[in-house]
Design an enzyme around this catalytic site. Structure first.
Site, mmCIF file in Angstrom:
data_model
loop_
_atom_site.group_PDB
_atom_site.id
_atom_site.type_symbol
_atom_site.label_atom_id
_atom_site.label_comp_id
_atom_site.label_asym_id
_atom_site.label_seq_id
_atom_site.Cartn_x
_atom_site.Cartn_y
_atom_site.Cartn_z
ATOM 1 N N LYS A 14 -1.192 -10.075 -35.818
ATOM 2 C CA LYS A 14 -2.442 -10.472 -35.165
ATOM 3 C C LYS A 14 -3.323 -9.275 -34.822
ATOM 4 O O LYS A 14 -4.539 -9.307 -35.035
ATOM 5 C CB LYS A 14 -2.097 -11.278 -33.913
ATOM 6 C CG LYS A 14 -3.276 -11.804 -33.139
ATOM 7 C CD LYS A 14 -2.811 -12.741 -32.027
ATOM 8 C CE LYS A 14 -2.143 -12.023 -30.877
ATOM 9 N NZ LYS A 14 -0.729 -11.720 -31.030
ATOM 10 N N LYS A 31 -8.762 -6.645 -25.298
ATOM 11 C CA LYS A 31 -7.536 -7.399 -25.046
ATOM 12 C C LYS A 31 -7.409 -7.533 -23.534
ATOM 13 O O LYS A 31 -7.168 -6.536 -22.841
ATOM 14 C CB LYS A 31 -6.315 -6.693 -25.631
ATOM 15 C CG LYS A 31 -5.033 -7.505 -25.448
ATOM 16 C CD LYS A 31 -3.939 -7.073 -26.391
ATOM 17 C CE LYS A 31 -2.770 -8.057 -26.333
ATOM 18 N NZ LYS A 31 -1.754 -7.790 -27.357
ATOM 19 N N ASP A 42 -2.132 -2.031 -27.788
ATOM 20 C CA ASP A 42 -2.834 -2.581 -28.943
ATOM 21 C C ASP A 42 -4.232 -1.989 -29.067
ATOM 22 O O ASP A 42 -4.731 -1.788 -30.174
ATOM 23 C CB ASP A 42 -2.908 -4.104 -28.826
ATOM 24 C CG ASP A 42 -1.558 -4.762 -29.054
ATOM 25 O OD1 ASP A 42 -0.706 -4.148 -29.730
ATOM 26 O OD2 ASP A 42 -1.348 -5.874 -28.559
#
Length: 208
Positions: A14, A31, A42
């Site tokens: 993802k 995020k 991430d």
């Protein structure tokens, strides 16, 4: 334009898809909650793979697990009001790609799931699904969970080796657009991701 990227499970690619999308759109990336900091966040992976502006997370939690539990371990109370997409201002370049954590029914708190957040936001949402065994069940369940909450589903983006029957079956039964498939990249770097994303996806699907 703002797009949510969610998935059928954790560790399915993802974030790599989100990086490819943000790079292709010239978008910012956000995020809301990062759970697990060992090995980098991430957001740091996005920054290494694209030139996207990475916005700071609302919460950075140390344990790599569901946000509700990671917050409890850290002694943090997650305030859902802090998870509203950032307002448009000179520091937030639109388009904006917003990435959830894990699957659509991962708990943000013990009373709130990611799918509930997506329903509040009412932003076009891409479901990222792997192509390996089990993906039909996981994908259709995720589609049902989103649709039952009236989350606008932009389509499904696959990650992995080609699996024509599974991909077509999910799109047909789930009544969703099949956006394309990103292969597993080795090596994975900014150049290989940019080239693979351009070949696998039509940007008009994300901008119309």
């Amino acid at each position: 334009m703002r797009i949510v990227v969610t998935g059928t499970d954790t560790d399915i690619g993802k974030t790599i898809f989100a990086a490819g999308l943000a790079g292709a759109l010239g978008a910012s990336y956000w995020k809301p909650i990062q759970s697990g900091l060992d090995g980098g966040s991430d957001g740091e992976r996005i920054a290494a793979l694209t030139a996207a502006v990475v916005l700071p997370e609302a919460y950075r939690l140390t344990t790599p697990c569901s946000p509700h539990l990671a917050a409890e371990i850290d002694g943090v109370v997650i305030d859902p009001d802090k998870l509203t997409p950032p307002p448009r201002d000179p520091l937030v370049v639109d388009p904006l790609v917003i990435e959830g954590a894990g699957g659509v029914l991962v708990p943000v708190t013990r009373e709130l799931l990611y799918a509930d957040l997506f329903a509040r936001w009412q932003l076009p949402t891409v479901l990222v699904a792997r192509t390996s065994l089990g993906t039909i069940n996981h994908s259709l369940l995720s589609i049902e969970a989103l649709r039952s909450r009236d989350v606008p589903i932009l389509g499904v983006a696959f990650v992995g080796e080609a699996n024509e029957d599974s991909e077509a079956t999910i799109a047909a039964i789930g009544k969703v657009r099949r956006l394309g498939r990103l292969p597993i990249l080795d090596p994975l770097d900014a150049a290989t991701l940019k080239a693979a994303f351009a070949e696998a996806f039509d940007l008009s699907d994300f901008t119309a």
